[in-house]
Design an enzyme around this catalytic site. Structure first.
Site, PDB file in Angstrom:
ATOM      1  N   SER A 137     161.610  48.990 101.605  1.00 28.01           N
ATOM      2  CA  SER A 137     161.470  50.847 101.005  1.00 28.01           C
ATOM      3  C   SER A 137     163.143  51.490 101.670  1.00 28.01           C
ATOM      4  O   SER A 137     163.188  51.027 102.465  1.00 28.01           O
ATOM      5  CB  SER A 137     160.494  51.467 100.933  1.00 28.01           C
ATOM      6  N   TYR A 166     156.373  55.177 109.294  1.00 27.80           N
ATOM      7  CA  TYR A 166     155.918  54.450 107.774  1.00 27.80           C
ATOM      8  C   TYR A 166     156.823  53.679 107.753  1.00 27.80           C
ATOM      9  O   TYR A 166     156.895  52.961 107.674  1.00 27.80           O
ATOM     10  CB  TYR A 166     156.036  55.660 106.843  1.00 27.80           C
ATOM     11  N   LYS A 183     158.027  50.032 107.848  1.00 18.41           N
ATOM     12  CA  LYS A 183     159.018  48.451 107.041  1.00 18.41           C
ATOM     13  C   LYS A 183     159.874  48.036 107.587  1.00 18.41           C
ATOM     14  O   LYS A 183     160.537  46.889 107.445  1.00 18.41           O
ATOM     15  CB  LYS A 183     159.343  49.145 106.253  1.00 18.41           C
TER      16      LYS A 183
HETATM   17  P1  NAD Z   1     149.392  51.797  96.827  1.00 19.67           P
HETATM   18  O1  NAD Z   1     148.992  52.633  98.273  1.00 19.67           O
HETATM   19  O2  NAD Z   1     148.462  52.311  95.772  1.00 19.67           O
HETATM   20  O3  NAD Z   1     149.693  50.252  97.013  1.00 19.67           O
HETATM   21  C1  NAD Z   1     148.805  49.549  98.224  1.00 19.67           C
HETATM   22  C2  NAD Z   1     147.319  48.650  97.651  1.00 19.67           C
HETATM   23  O4  NAD Z   1     147.612  47.887  98.851  1.00 19.67           O
HETATM   24  C3  NAD Z   1     146.459  49.133  98.353  1.00 19.67           C
HETATM   25  O5  NAD Z   1     145.140  48.965  96.840  1.00 19.67           O
HETATM   26  C4  NAD Z   1     145.557  49.004  99.516  1.00 19.67           C
HETATM   27  O6  NAD Z   1     144.209  49.500  99.021  1.00 19.67           O
HETATM   28  C5  NAD Z   1     146.221  47.792  99.651  1.00 19.67           C
HETATM   29  N1  NAD Z   1     145.922  47.686 101.057  1.00 19.67           N
HETATM   30  C6  NAD Z   1     146.472  48.712 101.908  1.00 19.67           C
HETATM   31  N2  NAD Z   1     146.077  47.645 103.800  1.00 19.67           N
HETATM   32  C7  NAD Z   1     145.333  47.316 102.849  1.00 19.67           C
HETATM   33  C8  NAD Z   1     145.257  45.796 104.041  1.00 19.67           C
HETATM   34  N3  NAD Z   1     144.813  45.772 105.540  1.00 19.67           N
HETATM   35  N4  NAD Z   1     144.269  44.719 103.872  1.00 19.67           N
HETATM   36  C9  NAD Z   1     144.223  44.437 101.523  1.00 19.67           C
HETATM   37  N5  NAD Z   1     144.269  45.682 101.422  1.00 19.67           N
HETATM   38  C10 NAD Z   1     146.351  46.609 101.719  1.00 19.67           C
HETATM   39  O7  NAD Z   1     151.389  51.879  97.080  1.00 19.67           O
HETATM   40  P2  NAD Z   1     152.146  51.564  96.057  1.00 19.67           P
HETATM   41  O8  NAD Z   1     152.623  52.299  95.652  1.00 19.67           O
HETATM   42  O9  NAD Z   1     151.145  50.381  95.040  1.00 19.67           O
HETATM   43  O10 NAD Z   1     152.887  50.494  96.983  1.00 19.67           O
HETATM   44  C11 NAD Z   1     152.899  49.406  97.156  1.00 19.67           C
HETATM   45  C12 NAD Z   1     153.695  48.813  98.241  1.00 19.67           C
HETATM   46  O11 NAD Z   1     155.600  49.015  98.447  1.00 19.67           O
HETATM   47  C13 NAD Z   1     153.592  49.037  99.925  1.00 19.67           C
HETATM   48  O12 NAD Z   1     153.503  48.614 100.689  1.00 19.67           O
HETATM   49  C14 NAD Z   1     154.625  50.279 100.169  1.00 19.67           C
HETATM   50  O13 NAD Z   1     154.033  50.899 101.487  1.00 19.67           O
HETATM   51  C15 NAD Z   1     155.500  50.147  99.285  1.00 19.67           C
HETATM   52  N6  NAD Z   1     156.734  50.816  98.433  1.00 19.67           N
HETATM   53  C16 NAD Z   1     156.317  52.376  97.671  1.00 19.67           C
HETATM   54  C17 NAD Z   1     157.268  52.545  97.384  1.00 19.67           C
HETATM   55  C18 NAD Z   1     155.995  53.917  96.670  1.00 19.67           C
HETATM   56  O14 NAD Z   1     156.970  54.895  96.470  1.00 19.67           O
HETATM   57  N7  NAD Z   1     155.779  54.048  96.058  1.00 19.67           N
HETATM   58  C19 NAD Z   1     157.824  53.021  97.677  1.00 19.67           C
HETATM   59  C20 NAD Z   1     158.721  52.072  98.395  1.00 19.67           C
HETATM   60  C21 NAD Z   1     158.105  50.774  99.348  1.00 19.67           C
HETATM   61  C1  WQD Z   2     161.151  63.522  96.027  1.00 21.08           C
HETATM   62  C2  WQD Z   2     161.518  64.300  95.766  1.00 21.08           C
HETATM   63  C3  WQD Z   2     161.291  66.188  98.279  1.00 21.08           C
HETATM   64  C4  WQD Z   2     157.073  66.909  96.849  1.00 21.08           C
HETATM   65  C5  WQD Z   2     159.020  59.284  99.340  1.00 21.08           C
HETATM   66  C6  WQD Z   2     158.773  58.556 100.817  1.00 21.08           C
HETATM   67  C7  WQD Z   2     160.200  56.904 100.567  1.00 21.08           C
HETATM   68  C8  WQD Z   2     159.393  55.575  98.911  1.00 21.08           C
HETATM   69  C9  WQD Z   2     159.374  57.036  98.328  1.00 21.08           C
HETATM   70  C10 WQD Z   2     157.564  54.466 100.111  1.00 21.08           C
HETATM   71  C11 WQD Z   2     162.344  65.053  97.351  1.00 21.08           C
HETATM   72  C12 WQD Z   2     161.083  66.961  96.409  1.00 21.08           C
HETATM   73  C13 WQD Z   2     158.883  66.385  96.382  1.00 21.08           C
HETATM   74  C14 WQD Z   2     156.842  68.437  96.127  1.00 21.08           C
HETATM   75  C15 WQD Z   2     159.329  68.687  96.268  1.00 21.08           C
HETATM   76  N1  WQD Z   2     157.875  55.867  99.836  1.00 21.08           N
HETATM   77  N2  WQD Z   2     159.566  67.191  96.112  1.00 21.08           N
HETATM   78  N3  WQD Z   2     157.812  68.648  95.935  1.00 21.08           N
HETATM   79  O1  WQD Z   2     160.653  61.659  99.914  1.00 21.08           O
HETATM   80  O2  WQD Z   2     162.347  60.698  98.194  1.00 21.08           O
HETATM   81  O3  WQD Z   2     160.142  59.028  99.115  1.00 21.08           O
HETATM   82  O4  WQD Z   2     158.303  58.059  98.629  1.00 21.08           O
HETATM   83  O5  WQD Z   2     158.197  54.101 100.723  1.00 21.08           O
HETATM   84  O6  WQD Z   2     159.307  56.721 101.840  1.00 21.08           O
HETATM   85  O7  WQD Z   2     159.838  58.994 101.504  1.00 21.08           O
HETATM   86  O8  WQD Z   2     159.749  61.042  97.258  1.00 21.08           O
HETATM   87  O9  WQD Z   2     158.515  61.900  95.491  1.00 21.08           O
HETATM   88  O10 WQD Z   2     157.953  62.815  97.615  1.00 21.08           O
HETATM   89  O11 WQD Z   2     160.115  63.315  96.782  1.00 21.08           O
HETATM   90  O12 WQD Z   2     160.478  69.313  95.877  1.00 21.08           O
HETATM   91  O13 WQD Z   2     156.421  68.473  95.598  1.00 21.08           O
HETATM   92  O14 WQD Z   2     160.761  65.590  95.361  1.00 21.08           O
HETATM   93  O15 WQD Z   2     162.278  67.713  98.408  1.00 21.08           O
HETATM   94  O16 WQD Z   2     164.046  65.817  97.135  1.00 21.08           O
HETATM   95  P1  WQD Z   2     160.861  60.426  98.455  1.00 21.08           P
HETATM   96  P2  WQD Z   2     159.187  62.479  96.479  1.00 21.08           P
END
Ligand code: NAD
Ligand code: WQD
Length: 366
Positions: free
Chosen positions: A124, A148, A152
């Site tokens: 991430s 979190y 990562k």
């Molecule tokens: P999500 O929560 O929708 O998907 C993650 C899945 O993993 C879920 O279906 C959950 O049930 C499963 N899971 C969690 N722990 C588990 C375990 N111990 N065993 C088996 N299954 C397990 O999240 P997402 O948004 O699809 O994100 C996927 C990956 O990408 C995550 O690792 C997340 O940290 C990373 N990521 C997400 C974002 C984002 O904004 N969505 C941004 C950057 C990185």
């Molecule tokens: C985006 C912008 C907020 C909600 C997060 C995680 C990051 C990654 C992606 C997993 C910011 C603003 C948000 C609201 C708002 N996930 N905001 N009102 O914080 O950039 O990233 O998701 O890895 O680790 O931190 O994403 O969508 O929460 O926020 O004004 O109700 O929207 O302040 O500027 P963020 P976000």
């Protein structure tokens, strides 16, 4: 040979499964449904017309994981499974460290046991913490500033150590920026539990009438309109980045980080405006205090992914907003079963015409 997709029932995982199946790859999916639902996988099957093996296993259960590898011919792994809520990670940090780190250790141990050494890992942009070095390149030092993010960063560091101990591994660390949007069919999308933490699902729930108004966190950042700037990327573009990364790890050994973003930043107010234009829905908002821990500006330099993976994001903010809206409009309660009780009397999960009116009963476009 099959690709193991951990966390394949989740938001990004389902979109990646669709793209993998559409490109004729064989997949095996593992998920413990801690943050997802079985119905998401039904929709993947519906959308692609293809089937795959699914194991309702937890990565913390090494025995189950071993069965997955012994019952299938797995040659590579895309590892999405993990807990991802920044705020929650500060409340229950040990749960995050246990699930994300121990889950990955178990996975790598079993991979090693079975001689599978090709891994694409969901990292991430959060690993960069706060930086003024925008656009962010992969060389920016890692300084995650929440539990979190530290899981990562620690996993990345652990995987570097693993590679250094055995250079026959091949690992891609994909640093996602802000994934939003949904599959263009409107059949799969992001289904957060409770009140959404992230901007786009929050806006979508305001648009559908589940939440009264958006709270914009901070109007006094040093940006063009005072609101925070992020690099939003369409989840289908992100999913396709995994296909490119799989080709990369299959053809090489080594460990490399890649930013997956568009390289373009939008402010919160620009996102609200784009959503309103794309959907013709009004989004009432109020500017409130900054959210602790938020950076002012964060966007990627995605050139390394272009040069080395041959990947570039193709979809614009308007498509991200439109696809999010279709998903939300047709699935106001996400994957909840009660939404799928069919008006025409067809059994649950076989008639999608009322949630996606542009599709026929088999999920294909008219
Ligand atoms: P999500 O929560 O929708 O998907 C993650 C899945 O993993 C879920 O279906 C959950 O049930 C499963 N899971 C969690 N722990 C588990 C375990 N111990 N065993 C088996 N299954 C397990 O999240 P997402 O948004 O699809 O994100 C996927 C990956 O990408 C995550 O690792 C997340 O940290 C990373 N990521 C997400 C974002 C984002 O904004 N969505 C941004 C950057 C990185
Ligand atoms: C985006 C912008 C907020 C909600 C997060 C995680 C990051 C990654 C992606 C997993 C910011 C603003 C948000 C609201 C708002 N996930 N905001 N009102 O914080 O950039 O990233 O998701 O890895 O680790 O931190 O994403 O969508 O929460 O926020 O004004 O109700 O929207 O302040 O500027 P963020 P976000």
């Amino acid at each position: 040979m099959a690709i193991l997709v951990t966390g394949g029932a989740g938001y990004i995982g389902t979109h990646a499964c669709v793209e993998l199946l559409n490109s004729s790859q064989e997949i095996v999916v593992v998920d413990n449904f801690s943050n997802s639902k079985q119905e998401a996988l039904n929709r993947v099957r519906l959308l692609t017309g293809k089937d795959f093996r699914f194991y309702p296993a937890d990565l913390l259960d090494r025995k189950s994981l071993t069965s997955v590898f012994s019952e299938n011919e797995i040659d590579s792994v895309v590892h999405f499974a993990g807990l991802k809520a920044v705020g929650e990670s500060a409340v229950v940090p040990l749960r995050y460290y246990d699930n994300n780190l121990t889950g990955t250790i178990n996975l790598c141990e079993v991979m090693r046991e079975f001689g599978v050494k090709k891994l694409v890992f969901s990292s991430s942009a959060t690993v960069y913490g706060h930086t003024n070095n925008v656009p962010i390149t992969e060389e920016v030092p890692l300084r995650a500033n929440n539990p979190y993010g530290r899981t990562k960063q620690m996993i990345e560091e652990m995987l570097v150590d693993l590679y250094e101990s055995d250079p026959t591994w091949s690992i891609a660390l994909l640093r996602y920026f802000n994934p939003i949007g949904a599959h263009e069919s409107g059949l799969i999308g992001e289904d957060p539990n409770g009140i959404p933490n992230n901007l786009m699902p929050y806006i979508a729930q305001v648009a559908v009438g589940k939440i009264r108004q958006l709270h914009i966190f901070g109007g006094d950042y040093p940006t063009k309109d005072g609101t925070g700037i992020r690099d939003y990327i369409h989840v289908t573009d992100l999913a396709n980045g995994h296909l490119k990364a799989l080709n990369y790890v299959r053809d090489s050994t080594g460990i490399q980080p890649f930013n997956l973003g568009t390289g373009r930043g939008y402010s919160v107010l620009e996102v609200v405006e784009a959503f309103e234009n794309a959907t013709k829905k009004h989004i009432p908002y109020r500017i409130v205090d900054r959210r602790p821990g938020d950076a002012a500006v964060c966007y990627a330099n995605p050139e390394k992914a272009l040069n080395e993976l041959n990947w570039v994001a193709e979809r614009n903010l308007e498509q991200m907003c439109r696809d999010t809206w279709h998903w939300q409009q047709w699935n106001p309660n996400g994957y909840e079963k009660k939404q799928l009780i069919s008006a025409s009397g067809l059994p649950y999960a076989t008639d999608y015409t009322h949630i996606a009116p542009h599709l026929n009963q088999k999920g294909h476009k008219h």
